[in-house]
Design a protein around this motif. Structure first.
Motif, PDB file in Angstrom:
ATOM      1  N   GLU A 136       0.958  14.689   5.540  1.00  0.00           N
ATOM      2  CA  GLU A 136       1.543  13.375   5.821  1.00  0.00           C
ATOM      3  C   GLU A 136       2.627  13.469   6.888  1.00  0.00           C
ATOM      4  OE1 GLU A 136       2.675  11.079   2.477  1.00  0.00           O
ATOM      5  OE2 GLU A 136       0.584  10.688   1.932  1.00  0.00           O
ATOM      6  N   LEU A 137       3.339  14.579   6.953  1.00  0.00           N
ATOM      7  CA  LEU A 137       4.289  14.763   8.052  1.00  0.00           C
ATOM      8  C   LEU A 137       3.557  14.816   9.388  1.00  0.00           C
ATOM      9  CD1 LEU A 137       6.748  17.408   6.542  1.00  0.00           C
ATOM     10  CD2 LEU A 137       7.290  15.055   7.172  1.00  0.00           C
ATOM     11  N   ILE A 138       2.414  15.495   9.406  1.00  0.00           N
ATOM     12  CA  ILE A 138       1.610  15.549  10.629  1.00  0.00           C
ATOM     13  C   ILE A 138       1.096  14.164  10.986  1.00  0.00           C
ATOM     14  CG2 ILE A 138      -0.520  16.462  11.628  1.00  0.00           C
ATOM     15  CD1 ILE A 138      -0.094  18.980   9.953  1.00  0.00           C
ATOM     16  N   ASP A 139       0.625  13.416   9.970  1.00  0.00           N
ATOM     17  CA  ASP A 139       0.118  12.064  10.219  1.00  0.00           C
ATOM     18  C   ASP A 139       1.217  11.153  10.744  1.00  0.00           C
ATOM     19  OD1 ASP A 139      -2.347  12.899   9.340  1.00  0.00           O
ATOM     20  OD2 ASP A 139      -2.101  12.107   7.305  1.00  0.00           O
ATOM     21  N   LEU A 140       2.412  11.244  10.158  1.00  0.00           N
ATOM     22  CA  LEU A 140       3.530  10.408  10.605  1.00  0.00           C
ATOM     23  C   LEU A 140       3.912  10.741  12.041  1.00  0.00           C
ATOM     24  CD1 LEU A 140       5.699   8.312   9.953  1.00  0.00           C
ATOM     25  CD2 LEU A 140       7.127  10.156   9.065  1.00  0.00           C
ATOM     26  N   SER A 141       3.960  12.024  12.375  1.00  0.00           N
ATOM     27  CA  SER A 141       4.276  12.422  13.752  1.00  0.00           C
ATOM     28  C   SER A 141       3.222  11.905  14.718  1.00  0.00           C
ATOM     29  CB  SER A 141       4.377  13.944  13.832  1.00  0.00           C
ATOM     30  OG  SER A 141       4.589  14.369  15.154  1.00  0.00           O
ATOM     31  N   ARG A 142       1.963  11.931  14.291  1.00  0.00           N
ATOM     32  CA  ARG A 142       0.886  11.491  15.179  1.00  0.00           C
ATOM     33  C   ARG A 142       0.964   9.984  15.447  1.00  0.00           C
ATOM     34  NH1 ARG A 142      -3.104  13.322  12.397  1.00  0.00           N
ATOM     35  NH2 ARG A 142      -3.220  15.310  13.511  1.00  0.00           N
ATOM     36  N   VAL A 143       1.187   9.192  14.405  1.00  0.00           N
ATOM     37  CA  VAL A 143       1.207   7.743  14.618  1.00  0.00           C
ATOM     38  C   VAL A 143       2.447   7.320  15.388  1.00  0.00           C
ATOM     39  CG1 VAL A 143      -0.145   7.324  12.544  1.00  0.00           C
ATOM     40  CG2 VAL A 143       2.349   7.263  12.401  1.00  0.00           C
ATOM     41  N   GLN A 144       3.513   8.133  15.351  1.00  0.00           N
ATOM     42  CA  GLN A 144       4.710   7.795  16.110  1.00  0.00           C
ATOM     43  C   GLN A 144       4.554   8.132  17.593  1.00  0.00           C
ATOM     44  OE1 GLN A 144       7.664   9.971  13.735  1.00  0.00           O
ATOM     45  NE2 GLN A 144       8.664   8.039  13.309  1.00  0.00           N
ATOM     46  N   LEU A 192      -4.557   1.454   5.354  1.00  0.00           N
ATOM     47  CA  LEU A 192      -5.067   0.676   4.224  1.00  0.00           C
ATOM     48  C   LEU A 192      -5.274   1.577   3.011  1.00  0.00           C
ATOM     49  CD1 LEU A 192      -5.955  -2.048   3.176  1.00  0.00           C
ATOM     50  CD2 LEU A 192      -8.254  -1.580   4.050  1.00  0.00           C
ATOM     51  N   GLY A 193      -5.742   2.811   3.227  1.00  0.00           N
ATOM     52  CA  GLY A 193      -5.905   3.747   2.118  1.00  0.00           C
ATOM     53  C   GLY A 193      -4.587   4.042   1.414  1.00  0.00           C
ATOM     54  N   ASN A 194      -3.500   4.156   2.171  1.00  0.00           N
ATOM     55  CA  ASN A 194      -2.183   4.382   1.567  1.00  0.00           C
ATOM     56  C   ASN A 194      -1.759   3.208   0.706  1.00  0.00           C
ATOM     57  OD1 ASN A 194      -1.945   6.889   2.741  1.00  0.00           O
ATOM     58  ND2 ASN A 194      -0.620   6.198   4.414  1.00  0.00           N
ATOM     59  N   LEU A 195      -2.028   1.990   1.154  1.00  0.00           N
ATOM     60  CA  LEU A 195      -1.663   0.811   0.364  1.00  0.00           C
ATOM     61  C   LEU A 195      -2.445   0.769  -0.949  1.00  0.00           C
ATOM     62  CD1 LEU A 195      -1.396  -2.021   3.067  1.00  0.00           C
ATOM     63  CD2 LEU A 195       0.445  -0.751   1.961  1.00  0.00           C
ATOM     64  N   VAL A 196      -3.755   1.029  -0.880  1.00  0.00           N
ATOM     65  CA  VAL A 196      -4.574   0.997  -2.093  1.00  0.00           C
ATOM     66  C   VAL A 196      -4.180   2.139  -3.025  1.00  0.00           C
ATOM     67  CG1 VAL A 196      -6.932   1.124  -2.992  1.00  0.00           C
ATOM     68  CG2 VAL A 196      -6.470  -0.150  -0.885  1.00  0.00           C
ATOM     69  N   GLU A 197      -3.909   3.312  -2.466  1.00  0.00           N
ATOM     70  CA  GLU A 197      -3.518   4.446  -3.295  1.00  0.00           C
ATOM     71  C   GLU A 197      -2.201   4.179  -4.005  1.00  0.00           C
ATOM     72  OE1 GLU A 197      -3.258   9.317  -2.879  1.00  0.00           O
ATOM     73  OE2 GLU A 197      -3.139   8.046  -1.089  1.00  0.00           O
ATOM     74  N   ASN A 198      -1.235   3.567  -3.302  1.00  0.00           N
ATOM     75  CA  ASN A 198       0.028   3.204  -3.945  1.00  0.00           C
ATOM     76  C   ASN A 198      -0.199   2.219  -5.081  1.00  0.00           C
ATOM     77  OD1 ASN A 198       1.690   4.827  -2.442  1.00  0.00           O
ATOM     78  ND2 ASN A 198       3.012   3.157  -1.740  1.00  0.00           N
ATOM     79  N   GLU A 241      13.962  -3.889   0.371  1.00  0.00           N
ATOM     80  CA  GLU A 241      14.520  -3.724   1.706  1.00  0.00           C
ATOM     81  C   GLU A 241      14.397  -2.289   2.211  1.00  0.00           C
ATOM     82  OE1 GLU A 241      18.481  -5.122   1.835  1.00  0.00           O
ATOM     83  OE2 GLU A 241      17.981  -7.203   1.323  1.00  0.00           O
ATOM     84  N   ARG A 242      14.115  -1.342   1.309  1.00  0.00           N
ATOM     85  CA  ARG A 242      14.072   0.061   1.721  1.00  0.00           C
ATOM     86  C   ARG A 242      12.726   0.724   1.462  1.00  0.00           C
ATOM     87  NH1 ARG A 242      18.824   3.610  -0.390  1.00  0.00           N
ATOM     88  NH2 ARG A 242      17.892   4.878   1.264  1.00  0.00           N
ATOM     89  N   VAL A 243      11.769  -0.038   0.946  1.00  0.00           N
ATOM     90  CA  VAL A 243      10.533   0.579   0.489  1.00  0.00           C
ATOM     91  C   VAL A 243       9.734   1.207   1.624  1.00  0.00           C
ATOM     92  CG1 VAL A 243       9.084  -1.483   0.680  1.00  0.00           C
ATOM     93  CG2 VAL A 243       8.607   0.204  -1.113  1.00  0.00           C
ATOM     94  N   PHE A 244       9.962   0.770   2.883  1.00  0.00           N
ATOM     95  CA  PHE A 244       9.223   1.324   4.009  1.00  0.00           C
ATOM     96  C   PHE A 244       9.962   2.479   4.694  1.00  0.00           C
ATOM     97  CE2 PHE A 244       7.499  -2.951   3.574  1.00  0.00           C
ATOM     98  CZ  PHE A 244       6.138  -2.695   3.584  1.00  0.00           C
ATOM     99  N   GLY A 251       3.977   7.497   2.601  1.00  0.00           N
ATOM    100  CA  GLY A 251       2.796   6.642   2.764  1.00  0.00           C
ATOM    101  C   GLY A 251       3.103   5.296   3.392  1.00  0.00           C
ATOM    102  N   LEU A 252       4.124   4.594   2.881  1.00  0.00           N
ATOM    103  CA  LEU A 252       4.441   3.266   3.403  1.00  0.00           C
ATOM    104  C   LEU A 252       5.083   3.355   4.783  1.00  0.00           C
ATOM    105  CD1 LEU A 252       5.714   1.400   0.217  1.00  0.00           C
ATOM    106  CD2 LEU A 252       3.482   1.251   1.337  1.00  0.00           C
ATOM    107  N   ALA A 253       5.804   4.440   5.065  1.00  0.00           N
ATOM    108  CA  ALA A 253       6.348   4.620   6.416  1.00  0.00           C
ATOM    109  C   ALA A 253       5.223   4.751   7.428  1.00  0.00           C
ATOM    110  CB  ALA A 253       7.255   5.848   6.458  1.00  0.00           C
ATOM    111  N   ILE A 254       4.157   5.455   7.056  1.00  0.00           N
ATOM    112  CA  ILE A 254       2.993   5.579   7.944  1.00  0.00           C
ATOM    113  C   ILE A 254       2.341   4.222   8.143  1.00  0.00           C
ATOM    114  CG2 ILE A 254       0.683   6.569   8.128  1.00  0.00           C
ATOM    115  CD1 ILE A 254       1.747   9.060   6.734  1.00  0.00           C
ATOM    116  N   VAL A 255       2.229   3.438   7.064  1.00  0.00           N
ATOM    117  CA  VAL A 255       1.635   2.100   7.177  1.00  0.00           C
ATOM    118  C   VAL A 255       2.441   1.244   8.147  1.00  0.00           C
ATOM    119  CG1 VAL A 255       1.076  -0.010   5.920  1.00  0.00           C
ATOM    120  CG2 VAL A 255       0.643   2.209   4.870  1.00  0.00           C
TER     121      VAL A 255
END
Length: 430
Positions: free
Chosen positions: A211-219, A275-281, A324-327, A347-351
């Protein structure tokens, strides 16, 4: 005859004197007109040649002060920051710096926290002020706004601290469990139990790194470079399939509904992950034998139609302060439940980043003990593709703001969960 001659002579002399006096008065008046007055000295340009042009193109706020501490020149940014008011420099520390520089000619620089103009919440404005002499009589003050840079640095510092803490937990657990396995080498049951725990911690560590790799990629990546029309029902099907095992273990019913044949424009992999992160949460934070619904619809907007994909659960809900902080990265509403489910808090930060980079947003409606609805709002494929085509022709180099604060606050169009109650027969998982 003599008397007449004398009168004529006196008259001639008087005429000559009058002419001389008039000529002298004219010359004196002409000299006085050419002499510079206090008013003319004040209104004539006092800046050295070219300085006005240079100050107009500087990104910093610029203020030029004269020998009486009056403002000779000030940029619009200086007025916007509240540095200049009523023709005077309004910040006393900067005024004192200017006086010291005028006295000894030394360049000075200092960082200050100023009260933010127009707010009553005591928010500070971080600035860097630099004062230098300009010619023999003037002083130049340059002020740089450091508020955003400090905020970014604080976010980066917190991110590094959080990553270190999150990595330390599973690594430490693996170290302790490996020692326990060595000590219990003669007890097969204990070895099997500790090995199972090691596998859980290793999985958690793998998920965190991924997820760290995914977050870096989307940023860092631009998802619109490889954009394509993506069917919404396919994204929903992938998200349901991804969570099928977890939902089945908790006997959670997942149902998909809403409008059919909808398309969004973007990177398929990133959209599926979001969308997968939202459903998984929704599955992870829902009690057993409850329901998770995924529905899509089109929302007509003046600037182009939007596609809304709502994920509704009947879970524990989110309090007002947590919404206010969930993302935020690594923020968890329920840390104990996150540890039990292996959640990383990313997960929500990536979303949020995926939605922002695609020109959309993600919002949340929630009430404690009533469930939550997360809504992913994206431009419809046709409108988004046309907008991307126009941007490429304009050679627009500005990206989407992935730190948009709006992601953590529901917009006026945030749907109520009741808007998605009409669903087809639910899919009961085995």
């Amino acid at each position: 005859m003599d008397v007449n001659a004398a009168v004529a002579a006196v008259a001639a002399i008087a005429g000559v004197l009058t002419g001389v006096i008039a000529m002298l008065a004219f010359r004196f008046s002409e000299r006085e007109q050419r002499r510079p007055t206090r008013t003319s000295l004040h209104t004539d340009p006092v800046l050295p040649p070219g300085v006005d042009t240079v100050l107009s193109v500087l990104r910093s706020s610029a203020v030029v002060l004269d020998e009486a501490d009056g403002v000779v020149k000030a940029s619009s940014a200086a007025y916007a920051l509240g540095l200049v008011r009523g023709g005077k420099l309004a910040v006393e520390p900067m005024m004192q710096m200017a006086r010291d520089t005028r006295r000894d000619g030394e360049i000075r620089q200092v960082e200050l926290d100023l009260p933010r103009r127009g707010t009553g919440r005591g928010e500070a404005l971080a600035v860097s002020a630099r004062v230098a002499p300009l010619g023999s009589r003037l002083v130049l003050l340059l002020v740089e706004d450091l508020t955003e840079a400090r905020r970014i640095e604080a976010v980066r510092r917190d991110f590094v601290a959080n990553v270190s803490h999150e990595l330390k937990t599973p690594v430490g657990a693996l170290s302790l469990l490996s020692e326990a396995v060595m000590d219990a080498a003669d007890d097969p049951e204990a070895v099997e139990r500790f090995a199972g725990r090691m596998q859980i911690e290793a999985t958690r560590l793998t998920n965190l790194v991924q997820e760290l790799i995914d977050l870096s990629r989307v940023q860092n990546d631009d998802p619109l470079e490889d954009a394509e029309p993506v069917r919404v029902d396919e994204l929903v099907a992938e998200a349901i399939d991804r969570c099928r095992h977890q939902a089945g273990a908790k006997e959670i019913t997942m149902a998909a509904g809403g409008a059919a044949d909808l398309h969004v424009w973007g990177n398929r992999g990133q959209l599926a992950a979001a969308l997968g992160n939202l459903v998984e949460n929704a599955v992870n934070y829902s009690p057993a034998r409850t329901r998770v619904g995924i529905a899509a619809r089109t929302v007509v907007q003046p600037g182009g139609d939007l596609i809304e994909i709502a994920v509704t659960d009947q879970g524990i809900g989110i309090s007002e302060k947590d919404k206010e902080r969930v993302f935020e990265r690594f923020y968890r509403v329920d840390p104990a439940r996150s540890r039990a489910t292996g959640g990383t808090g990313l997960g929500l930060a990536i979303v949020k980043h995926v939605a922002a980079s695609h020109g959309g947003e993600v919002t949340v409606w929630s009430a404690e003990n009533q469930g939550s609805t997360f809504t992913l709002r994206l431009p419809e494929a046709g409108a988004a593709r046309g907008r991307a085509h126009q941007m490429s022709h304009r050679d627009d180099t500005q990206g989407f703001d992935d730190e948009a604060g709006r992601a953590s606050h529901p917009s006026p169009h945030s749907p109520d969960p009741s808007a998605y109650e009409t669903l087809p027969s639910p899919e009961v998982l085995p």
